[in-house]
Design an enzyme around this catalytic site. Sequence first.
Site, PDB file in Angstrom:
ATOM      1  N   ARG A  52      53.823  12.101  93.844  1.00 12.15           N
ATOM      2  CA  ARG A  52      53.282  11.015  93.861  1.00 12.15           C
ATOM      3  C   ARG A  52      54.006  10.078  93.380  1.00 12.15           C
ATOM      4  NH1 ARG A  52      47.493  10.220  96.717  1.00 12.15           N
ATOM      5  NH2 ARG A  52      47.606   9.333  94.476  1.00 12.15           N
ATOM      6  N   LYS A 151      51.816   4.169  95.931  1.00 10.86           N
ATOM      7  CA  LYS A 151      50.072   3.817  95.338  1.00 10.86           C
ATOM      8  C   LYS A 151      50.596   2.920  94.127  1.00 10.86           C
ATOM      9  CE  LYS A 151      46.064   6.213  93.046  1.00 10.86           C
ATOM     10  NZ  LYS A 151      45.056   5.576  93.927  1.00 10.86           N
ATOM     11  N   GLU A 184      42.108   3.328 106.236  1.00 13.96           N
ATOM     12  CA  GLU A 184      41.473   4.236 105.430  1.00 13.96           C
ATOM     13  C   GLU A 184      40.034   3.177 104.705  1.00 13.96           C
ATOM     14  OE1 GLU A 184      44.187   4.242 101.778  1.00 13.96           O
ATOM     15  OE2 GLU A 184      44.516   2.947 102.441  1.00 13.96           O
TER      16      GLU A 184
END
Length: 287
Positions: A52, A151, A184
């Site tokens: 990721r 991220k 989220e």
Amino acid sequence: MGLKIWLDGKLVDKDDAKVSVFDHGLLYGDGVFEGIRVYDSRIFENDAHIKRLFESARAIRLKIRLTQDELAKAMEETVKANNIVNGYIRLLVTRGVGTLGLNPFLCENSCIIIIADKIQLYPEELYEKGMKIISANTVRNHPLAIPPQIKSMNYLNNILAKIEALDNNVMEAIMYNHEGFVAEATGDNVFIVKDGVVYTPPVESGSLEGITRKVVIKLAKEEKICVVEKNLTKFDLYVCDEFFLTGTAAEVIGIVDIDGRTISEGKPGPITTKLREKFFKYAHGKE
Ligand code: PXG
């Protein structure tokens, strides 16, 4: 012995672990990161986190000057140097030192930082009793502005929602996307249970593709629990049978109240509890 920080190839004392004020990580929040658990001296889902990180970096055209294997070794080394048995790794790659101007290509070298430390946990009582949360007014980043799958070191969107939560004396807030669907929480993914089926918003809803989320989906399927990725509305949250959040920091935590609507009679539900227990065993290598 003080904390040792891995900074651009070297383990240095915490007090010497310093970055330049010209680092674009600081000047523009230009960089990517991962938060990773260490359970029983093992780095949890290491490959998934590194993958990721590299995908986040690729999406923002940031070059990581180590291979995935080298990065994994550097993390192991940092965990060992700090005698971390159960803890947390913060892995950052900043754009590096540049000029006072946005141009990222004037930054010569990206900078890698690895911090391995204890993790600040929610009190155990919160897991037993379940957590109260609210809906945030702050809308999750539009995917055409900043793709939520990256991220990135720019967490202001989530921080604004977290401030709303804290102002309302709760620890978390649900963020909705630009279309009004559930995205989220500020640092966790969302799951609900309705009529025995587990639902979670798809990644396209504007959430980070959580690694805990993926593990929990796998564990639920092993239990023959049906898991459906589907857009959820605020109404779905208000009328669900069970509600829980997943994330590296929170692991699996039951939600018992959102915006004053009581969920599952005010205590974590049976599927939530089952999945929390399964997650604990999985994390500690007991199954
Ligand atoms: N959404 C967001 C926005 C996150 O930041 C998650 C979902 C859950 O993803 P993982 O892969 O962790 O299951 C996150 C992760 C912290 C902290 O210091 C936050 C996260 C992870 C670790 C530490 O608050 N967020």
